[in-house]
Design a protein around this motif. Sequence first.
Motif, PDB file in Angstrom:
ATOM      1  N   VAL A 107      37.101 126.627   6.524  1.00  0.00           N
ATOM      2  CA  VAL A 107      37.883 127.638   5.806  1.00  0.00           C
ATOM      3  C   VAL A 107      38.971 126.907   5.048  1.00  0.00           C
ATOM      4  CG1 VAL A 107      39.322 129.697   5.962  1.00  0.00           C
ATOM      5  CG2 VAL A 107      37.422 129.379   7.573  1.00  0.00           C
ATOM      6  N   VAL A 108      39.081 127.184   3.754  1.00  0.00           N
ATOM      7  CA  VAL A 108      40.056 126.496   2.900  1.00  0.00           C
ATOM      8  C   VAL A 108      40.730 127.537   2.014  1.00  0.00           C
ATOM      9  CG1 VAL A 108      40.436 124.681   1.204  1.00  0.00           C
ATOM     10  CG2 VAL A 108      38.632 124.404   2.919  1.00  0.00           C
ATOM     11  N   ASP A 109      41.816 128.077   2.491  1.00  0.00           N
ATOM     12  CA  ASP A 109      42.611 129.036   1.713  1.00  0.00           C
ATOM     13  C   ASP A 109      43.875 129.345   2.498  1.00  0.00           C
ATOM     14  OD1 ASP A 109      41.881 130.995   3.656  1.00  0.00           O
ATOM     15  OD2 ASP A 109      40.089 131.534   2.512  1.00  0.00           O
ATOM     16  N   ALA A 110      44.643 130.332   2.068  1.00  0.00           N
ATOM     17  CA  ALA A 110      45.920 130.641   2.713  1.00  0.00           C
ATOM     18  C   ALA A 110      45.761 131.175   4.128  1.00  0.00           C
ATOM     19  CB  ALA A 110      46.700 131.651   1.866  1.00  0.00           C
ATOM     20  N   SER A 111      44.558 131.559   4.508  1.00  0.00           N
ATOM     21  CA  SER A 111      44.364 132.089   5.853  1.00  0.00           C
ATOM     22  C   SER A 111      44.555 131.037   6.931  1.00  0.00           C
ATOM     23  CB  SER A 111      42.965 132.713   5.991  1.00  0.00           C
ATOM     24  OG  SER A 111      41.958 131.722   5.997  1.00  0.00           O
ATOM     25  N   VAL A 169      35.739 125.217  11.248  1.00  0.00           N
ATOM     26  CA  VAL A 169      35.737 126.374  12.141  1.00  0.00           C
ATOM     27  C   VAL A 169      35.313 125.934  13.539  1.00  0.00           C
ATOM     28  CG1 VAL A 169      34.700 128.632  12.602  1.00  0.00           C
ATOM     29  CG2 VAL A 169      35.291 127.977  10.261  1.00  0.00           C
ATOM     30  N   ARG A 170      36.101 126.299  14.517  1.00  0.00           N
ATOM     31  CA  ARG A 170      35.833 125.871  15.886  1.00  0.00           C
ATOM     32  C   ARG A 170      34.523 126.468  16.405  1.00  0.00           C
ATOM     33  NH1 ARG A 170      39.686 122.909  17.740  1.00  0.00           N
ATOM     34  NH2 ARG A 170      41.827 123.073  16.945  1.00  0.00           N
ATOM     35  N   GLY A 171      33.685 125.603  16.935  1.00  0.00           N
ATOM     36  CA  GLY A 171      32.445 126.049  17.556  1.00  0.00           C
ATOM     37  C   GLY A 171      31.304 126.296  16.601  1.00  0.00           C
ATOM     38  N   ILE A 182      31.838 126.380   2.541  1.00  0.00           N
ATOM     39  CA  ILE A 182      33.297 126.410   2.536  1.00  0.00           C
ATOM     40  C   ILE A 182      33.752 127.820   2.175  1.00  0.00           C
ATOM     41  CG2 ILE A 182      35.396 125.396   1.574  1.00  0.00           C
ATOM     42  CD1 ILE A 182      33.542 123.010   0.683  1.00  0.00           C
ATOM     43  N   LEU A 183      34.448 128.419   3.100  1.00  0.00           N
ATOM     44  CA  LEU A 183      34.920 129.788   2.927  1.00  0.00           C
ATOM     45  C   LEU A 183      36.312 129.753   2.302  1.00  0.00           C
ATOM     46  CD1 LEU A 183      34.203 132.724   3.407  1.00  0.00           C
ATOM     47  CD2 LEU A 183      34.882 132.458   5.787  1.00  0.00           C
ATOM     48  N   ALA A 184      36.417 130.237   1.062  1.00  0.00           N
ATOM     49  CA  ALA A 184      37.681 130.251   0.320  1.00  0.00           C
ATOM     50  C   ALA A 184      37.928 131.644  -0.244  1.00  0.00           C
ATOM     51  CB  ALA A 184      37.643 129.212  -0.804  1.00  0.00           C
ATOM     52  N   ALA A 185      37.704 132.647   0.604  1.00  0.00           N
ATOM     53  CA  ALA A 185      37.789 134.037   0.163  1.00  0.00           C
ATOM     54  C   ALA A 185      39.157 134.648   0.395  1.00  0.00           C
ATOM     55  CB  ALA A 185      36.719 134.867   0.874  1.00  0.00           C
ATOM     56  N   GLY A 186      40.116 133.873   0.901  1.00  0.00           N
ATOM     57  CA  GLY A 186      41.479 134.353   1.039  1.00  0.00           C
ATOM     58  C   GLY A 186      41.771 134.946   2.405  1.00  0.00           C
ATOM     59  N   ALA A 187      43.043 135.304   2.597  1.00  0.00           N
ATOM     60  CA  ALA A 187      43.520 135.742   3.909  1.00  0.00           C
ATOM     61  C   ALA A 187      42.938 137.082   4.336  1.00  0.00           C
ATOM     62  CB  ALA A 187      45.046 135.831   3.909  1.00  0.00           C
ATOM     63  N   ILE A 188      42.347 137.829   3.411  1.00  0.00           N
ATOM     64  CA  ILE A 188      41.671 139.079   3.765  1.00  0.00           C
ATOM     65  C   ILE A 188      40.160 138.858   3.809  1.00  0.00           C
ATOM     66  CG2 ILE A 188      41.378 141.511   3.209  1.00  0.00           C
ATOM     67  CD1 ILE A 188      44.281 140.617   3.904  1.00  0.00           C
ATOM     68  N   GLY A 189      39.610 138.248   2.786  1.00  0.00           N
ATOM     69  CA  GLY A 189      38.164 138.080   2.692  1.00  0.00           C
ATOM     70  C   GLY A 189      37.570 137.114   3.691  1.00  0.00           C
ATOM     71  N   SER A 190      38.272 136.028   3.987  1.00  0.00           N
ATOM     72  CA  SER A 190      37.691 135.027   4.893  1.00  0.00           C
ATOM     73  C   SER A 190      37.512 135.553   6.312  1.00  0.00           C
ATOM     74  CB  SER A 190      38.532 133.751   4.876  1.00  0.00           C
ATOM     75  OG  SER A 190      38.328 133.043   3.656  1.00  0.00           O
ATOM     76  N   PRO A 191      38.526 136.159   6.934  1.00  0.00           N
ATOM     77  CA  PRO A 191      38.277 136.699   8.279  1.00  0.00           C
ATOM     78  C   PRO A 191      37.256 137.825   8.291  1.00  0.00           C
ATOM     79  CG  PRO A 191      40.438 137.369   7.475  1.00  0.00           C
ATOM     80  CD  PRO A 191      39.931 136.321   6.540  1.00  0.00           C
ATOM     81  N   SER A 222      43.583 129.761  17.731  1.00  0.00           N
ATOM     82  CA  SER A 222      43.316 128.994  16.508  1.00  0.00           C
ATOM     83  C   SER A 222      41.864 129.176  16.095  1.00  0.00           C
ATOM     84  CB  SER A 222      43.642 127.511  16.702  1.00  0.00           C
ATOM     85  OG  SER A 222      42.718 126.898  17.583  1.00  0.00           O
ATOM     86  N   VAL A 223      41.626 129.166  14.808  1.00  0.00           N
ATOM     87  CA  VAL A 223      40.295 129.388  14.254  1.00  0.00           C
ATOM     88  C   VAL A 223      39.717 128.098  13.690  1.00  0.00           C
ATOM     89  CG1 VAL A 223      38.978 130.679  12.508  1.00  0.00           C
ATOM     90  CG2 VAL A 223      40.844 131.797  13.756  1.00  0.00           C
ATOM     91  N   VAL A 224      40.578 127.279  13.073  1.00  0.00           N
ATOM     92  CA  VAL A 224      40.120 125.996  12.509  1.00  0.00           C
ATOM     93  C   VAL A 224      40.970 124.875  13.082  1.00  0.00           C
ATOM     94  CG1 VAL A 224      39.318 127.079  10.374  1.00  0.00           C
ATOM     95  CG2 VAL A 224      41.638 126.149  10.475  1.00  0.00           C
ATOM     96  N   ASP A 225      40.405 123.678  13.058  1.00  0.00           N
ATOM     97  CA  ASP A 225      41.156 122.508  13.491  1.00  0.00           C
ATOM     98  C   ASP A 225      41.937 121.942  12.312  1.00  0.00           C
ATOM     99  OD1 ASP A 225      39.330 121.071  11.920  1.00  0.00           O
ATOM    100  OD2 ASP A 225      38.204 120.310  13.642  1.00  0.00           O
TER     101      ASP A 225
END
Length: 541
Positions: free
Chosen positions: A507-511, A499-501, A257-266, A491-494
């Motif tokens: 991904v679980v954060d503001a992103s 995460v698609r594909g 689970i990626l929860a690194a935020g709108a900068i860290g996750s992407p 879109s990146v997540v459903d």
Amino acid sequence: MESAGQFDYIIIGAGTAGCVLANRLTRDKDASVLLIEAGGKDDYVWIHIPVGYLHCIDNPRTDWLYRTEADPGLGGRSLLYPRGKVLGGSSSINGMIYMRGQSGDYERWADACGDDGWRWNAVLPLFRQSEDHHGGASEFHGAGGEWRVEKQRLSWKILDAFRDAAEQTGIPKVDDFNRGDNLGCGYFEVNQKRGIRWNTAKAFLKTAAARGNLTIMTGCHVEKLLIVHSELGPVCRGVQFTGGGTRYTADAARETILAAGAIGSPQLLQLSGIGPAGLLREHGIEPLADLPGVGGNLQDHLQLRMVFKVSGAPTLNILAGNLFGKMRIGLEYAMFRSGPMSMAPSQLGAFARSDPGQPAPNLEYHVQPLSLEKFGDPLHAFPAFTASVCNLRPTSRGHVRIGSADAYAPPKISPMYLNTPEDRKVAADALGLTRRIAAAPALARYKPEEYRPGLQYRTEEELARAAADIGTTIFHPVGTCKMGRADDATSVVDSELKVRGVTGLRVVDASIMPFITSGNTNSPTIMIAEKAAQMIHKAWS
């Protein structure tokens, strides 16, 4: 390379969302959880004293120290872009303002992803379940949850006068911004407990840390996700990270689970081969999942800080302008946990329409009994107040992109503020509305005199130019791994935040926000984590 072991869940980032997830997922005693945080423990004293955000932002002990790329919409300026790097993440360094946004925000989310579970009536119970509101349980608020919400322990005559002036300008007085329609003016409620910052590390992680099924590793930098190929396509099996001079791998039996935020996750997705294929190849990274939306759709609230000199009103500029005043402020906080040291960065708020044609309030004010040239500078030597106003629903879109394959290099952050005619018009209208409030009778006795940007800016074009000169982030980046429908190529997540594909990765954060909320973004991120935890439990029960 050493193995840190196998866990059912690996959470990357012990920030706002990560702390909530760690708490909720470890309620299942049979599930093991690894929580990885790049920063350290939240034991720095200035985290907990509310005014201490001044010492936490742009401090390597608590902040990633990001800077934006030169922004054409701001005349080529580069901005400080704080993001928390410590247990609690940005909830340890932010403005502590409790804000959900507007009901219409979540209707737009549901429409964007095709899932009614994201509508206001569906997410309101999630806000309530984690809340411990000073007013107790009600239709709109919860009691007994982990996330403490209190009234501020201060008041200022100049802020009361601004509130009266806003009412005279057509913005009614309200006591609660969190019932779905936040039109009005009032003092912000804050995430504090008896005058002390209440971050998500205290609220959610402390309890979880006492459980035997949670492992917390701080000071650990995740370098990439471990992706393997299968008959079903790419599968995330865990992570590779460093800590204490050692490189580790950790395996996830169920999910990463990626929860690194709108900068860290992407950034981490791109480093791992998930993102726009052209960008990845440019930096020598093999594309494992071509998702063009990773790092796009960056949205933020740009604040326009208008400063007004005043006469006959006590402001913090004067109160803190001498040693005696500073001693008095410190003594008041030490004895009563009140006064200026208990202040959130902004005390009074207002939500209004930039013009009558707006269907809902599209402006937010953060009003302060102080002024300075820019963040980090000393207070002005004259009495003044600041009325910062931001466009709640900007149409400009920026992006976050890696600049190299080096996991330790900061990403390139390009907010692209004021990049559309609509945003420039709203900015000009917002400055005009602020002037009308300052000219209302309730403030007349304090003789407000515009200091910044200055009365030389008059026409719509001139005001838009002034906005470019004075605009700065209010620290609300979202949207860079946006949630959306399957037919939305960006879109990146459903709607379940998968995460698609790529199997085994969320991904679980503001992103994941497809659209920025109409207000401060920290508590909506808690709600996102609450909803994600429910979906994860359901998937594995």
